[in-house]
Design a protein around this motif. Sequence first.
Motif, PDB file in Angstrom:
ATOM      1  N   PRO A   9      -1.608   3.427  36.676  1.00 27.82           N
ATOM      2  CA  PRO A   9      -2.007   4.431  35.681  1.00 27.82           C
ATOM      3  C   PRO A   9      -1.834   5.847  36.232  1.00 27.82           C
ATOM      4  CG  PRO A   9      -3.639   2.687  35.813  1.00 27.82           C
ATOM      5  CD  PRO A   9      -2.679   2.477  36.950  1.00 27.82           C
ATOM      6  N   ILE A  10      -1.451   6.760  35.375  1.00 27.20           N
ATOM      7  CA  ILE A  10      -1.147   8.121  35.801  1.00 27.20           C
ATOM      8  C   ILE A  10      -2.332   8.806  36.481  1.00 27.20           C
ATOM      9  CG2 ILE A  10      -1.667   9.216  33.574  1.00 27.20           C
ATOM     10  CD1 ILE A  10       0.881  10.986  34.123  1.00 27.20           C
ATOM     11  N   GLY A  11      -3.538   8.542  36.023  1.00 29.29           N
ATOM     12  CA  GLY A  11      -4.712   9.152  36.648  1.00 29.29           C
ATOM     13  C   GLY A  11      -4.847   8.748  38.103  1.00 29.29           C
ATOM     14  N   GLN A  12      -4.582   7.496  38.396  1.00 29.77           N
ATOM     15  CA  GLN A  12      -4.648   6.991  39.766  1.00 29.77           C
ATOM     16  C   GLN A  12      -3.576   7.644  40.639  1.00 29.77           C
ATOM     17  OE1 GLN A  12      -3.941   2.786  39.976  1.00 29.77           O
ATOM     18  NE2 GLN A  12      -4.655   2.625  42.080  1.00 29.77           N
ATOM     19  N   VAL A  13      -2.374   7.758  40.118  1.00 26.73           N
ATOM     20  CA  VAL A  13      -1.280   8.388  40.869  1.00 26.73           C
ATOM     21  C   VAL A  13      -1.602   9.856  41.142  1.00 26.73           C
ATOM     22  CG1 VAL A  13       1.163   9.027  40.805  1.00 26.73           C
ATOM     23  CG2 VAL A  13       0.437   6.784  39.937  1.00 26.73           C
ATOM     24  N   MET A  14      -2.105  10.546  40.140  1.00 30.46           N
ATOM     25  CA  MET A  14      -2.403  11.971  40.307  1.00 30.46           C
ATOM     26  C   MET A  14      -3.565  12.203  41.266  1.00 30.46           C
ATOM     27  SD  MET A  14      -0.079  13.602  38.847  1.00 30.46           S
ATOM     28  CE  MET A  14      -0.832  15.189  39.200  1.00 30.46           C
ATOM     29  N   LYS A  45       0.241   3.776  28.283  1.00 29.68           N
ATOM     30  CA  LYS A  45      -1.211   3.826  28.122  1.00 29.68           C
ATOM     31  C   LYS A  45      -1.779   5.203  28.460  1.00 29.68           C
ATOM     32  CE  LYS A  45      -5.326   1.811  30.164  1.00 29.68           C
ATOM     33  NZ  LYS A  45      -5.836   0.960  31.224  1.00 29.68           N
ATOM     34  N   LEU A  46      -2.747   5.642  27.675  1.00 26.86           N
ATOM     35  CA  LEU A  46      -3.438   6.894  27.965  1.00 26.86           C
ATOM     36  C   LEU A  46      -4.361   6.699  29.153  1.00 26.86           C
ATOM     37  CD1 LEU A  46      -4.506   8.303  24.479  1.00 26.86           C
ATOM     38  CD2 LEU A  46      -2.903   9.320  26.087  1.00 26.86           C
ATOM     39  N   ASP A  47      -4.412   7.716  29.995  1.00 29.14           N
ATOM     40  CA  ASP A  47      -5.335   7.738  31.126  1.00 29.14           C
ATOM     41  C   ASP A  47      -5.784   9.193  31.262  1.00 29.14           C
ATOM     42  OD1 ASP A  47      -6.825   6.622  33.159  1.00 29.14           O
ATOM     43  OD2 ASP A  47      -5.207   6.653  34.632  1.00 29.14           O
ATOM     44  N   PHE A  48      -6.653   9.460  32.205  1.00 24.45           N
ATOM     45  CA  PHE A  48      -7.194  10.813  32.330  1.00 24.45           C
ATOM     46  C   PHE A  48      -6.753  11.480  33.622  1.00 24.45           C
ATOM     47  CE2 PHE A  48      -9.807   8.777  29.228  1.00 24.45           C
ATOM     48  CZ  PHE A  48      -9.947   9.760  28.269  1.00 24.45           C
ATOM     49  N   VAL A  49      -6.319  12.721  33.473  1.00 24.39           N
ATOM     50  CA  VAL A  49      -5.923  13.572  34.598  1.00 24.39           C
ATOM     51  C   VAL A  49      -6.696  14.870  34.435  1.00 24.39           C
ATOM     52  CG1 VAL A  49      -4.033  14.820  35.697  1.00 24.39           C
ATOM     53  CG2 VAL A  49      -3.607  12.566  34.697  1.00 24.39           C
ATOM     54  N   GLY A  50      -7.592  15.136  35.356  1.00 29.50           N
ATOM     55  CA  GLY A  50      -8.389  16.350  35.258  1.00 29.50           C
ATOM     56  C   GLY A  50      -9.180  16.443  33.964  1.00 29.50           C
ATOM     57  N   GLY A  51      -9.647  15.315  33.464  1.00 27.25           N
ATOM     58  CA  GLY A  51     -10.433  15.298  32.235  1.00 27.25           C
ATOM     59  C   GLY A  51      -9.624  15.331  30.949  1.00 27.25           C
ATOM     60  N   ARG A  52      -8.301  15.390  31.071  1.00 28.13           N
ATOM     61  CA  ARG A  52      -7.424  15.402  29.894  1.00 28.13           C
ATOM     62  C   ARG A  52      -6.756  14.051  29.734  1.00 28.13           C
ATOM     63  NH1 ARG A  52      -3.158  17.742  31.187  1.00 28.13           N
ATOM     64  NH2 ARG A  52      -3.623  18.066  33.358  1.00 28.13           N
ATOM     65  N   ALA A  53      -6.588  13.621  28.485  1.00 31.01           N
ATOM     66  CA  ALA A  53      -5.872  12.375  28.214  1.00 31.01           C
ATOM     67  C   ALA A  53      -4.372  12.628  28.353  1.00 31.01           C
ATOM     68  CB  ALA A  53      -6.197  11.880  26.812  1.00 31.01           C
ATOM     69  N   VAL A  54      -3.717  11.817  29.178  1.00 33.06           N
ATOM     70  CA  VAL A  54      -2.289  11.957  29.438  1.00 33.06           C
ATOM     71  C   VAL A  54      -1.668  10.560  29.411  1.00 33.06           C
ATOM     72  CG1 VAL A  54      -0.552  12.739  31.103  1.00 33.06           C
ATOM     73  CG2 VAL A  54      -2.712  13.970  30.916  1.00 33.06           C
ATOM     74  N   ARG A  55      -0.499  10.453  28.825  1.00 34.07           N
ATOM     75  CA  ARG A  55       0.186   9.159  28.766  1.00 34.07           C
ATOM     76  C   ARG A  55       0.779   8.802  30.133  1.00 34.07           C
ATOM     77  NH1 ARG A  55      -0.064   6.719  24.361  1.00 34.07           N
ATOM     78  NH2 ARG A  55      -0.216   7.776  22.382  1.00 34.07           N
ATOM     79  N   THR A  56       0.725   7.531  30.458  1.00 34.41           N
ATOM     80  CA  THR A  56       1.354   7.016  31.673  1.00 34.41           C
ATOM     81  C   THR A  56       2.837   6.857  31.353  1.00 34.41           C
ATOM     82  OG1 THR A  56      -0.675   5.901  32.353  1.00 34.41           O
ATOM     83  CG2 THR A  56       1.383   5.080  33.304  1.00 34.41           C
ATOM     84  N   ARG A  57       3.574   7.933  31.586  1.00 32.20           N
ATOM     85  CA  ARG A  57       4.999   7.998  31.238  1.00 32.20           C
ATOM     86  C   ARG A  57       5.697   8.919  32.230  1.00 32.20           C
ATOM     87  NH1 ARG A  57       8.101  11.065  26.979  1.00 32.20           N
ATOM     88  NH2 ARG A  57       9.803   9.677  26.423  1.00 32.20           N
ATOM     89  N   MET A  58       6.942   8.667  32.515  1.00 32.44           N
ATOM     90  CA  MET A  58       7.653   9.445  33.524  1.00 32.44           C
ATOM     91  C   MET A  58       7.627  10.947  33.247  1.00 32.44           C
ATOM     92  SD  MET A  58      11.581   9.720  34.475  1.00 32.44           S
ATOM     93  CE  MET A  58      12.110  10.769  35.790  1.00 32.44           C
ATOM     94  N   THR A  59       7.911  11.344  32.018  1.00 31.40           N
ATOM     95  CA  THR A  59       7.981  12.778  31.726  1.00 31.40           C
ATOM     96  C   THR A  59       6.629  13.457  31.951  1.00 31.40           C
ATOM     97  OG1 THR A  59       7.700  12.250  29.382  1.00 31.40           O
ATOM     98  CG2 THR A  59       9.945  12.668  30.147  1.00 31.40           C
ATOM     99  N   GLU A  60       5.554  12.800  31.573  1.00 33.48           N
ATOM    100  CA  GLU A  60       4.230  13.363  31.791  1.00 33.48           C
ATOM    101  C   GLU A  60       3.885  13.391  33.279  1.00 33.48           C
ATOM    102  OE1 GLU A  60       5.131  11.614  29.250  1.00 33.48           O
ATOM    103  OE2 GLU A  60       4.184  12.425  27.462  1.00 33.48           O
ATOM    104  N   LEU A  61       4.268  12.343  34.002  1.00 31.29           N
ATOM    105  CA  LEU A  61       4.023  12.317  35.444  1.00 31.29           C
ATOM    106  C   LEU A  61       4.718  13.479  36.131  1.00 31.29           C
ATOM    107  CD1 LEU A  61       2.855  10.908  37.955  1.00 31.29           C
ATOM    108  CD2 LEU A  61       4.993   9.603  38.072  1.00 31.29           C
TER     109      LEU A  61
END
Length: 92
Positions: A9-14, A45-61
């Motif tokens: 999940p993007i939140g974990q990576v970030m 899947k949506l996950d949270f980065v800094g309290g914001r919902a962000v999609r787990t997707r390459m472009t967002e990462l």
Amino acid sequence: MRGDLVSRPIGQVMREAENLVKQGVREILVISQDTSAYGVDLRYKLDFVGGRAVRTRMTELVRELAQLAQSYDAWVRLHYVYPYPHVDEVIR
């Protein structure tokens, strides 16, 4: 390639990337079998980065890592990026 795609999940990576740059790391390497397909297996899947919902997707990462790197004067390198249509979005 070996095995199925398994994206974190993007939140974990970030969180991991942020911890690294706070410790002084100046280059973040993203290495996977197919970085362009990041998130496909999770259906973006949506996950949270800094309290914001962000999609787990390459472009967002890429967008999130670029902001983090800029804040800490760090670099981001992506390995094994294949020419899927959405990859053009991250060239900037």
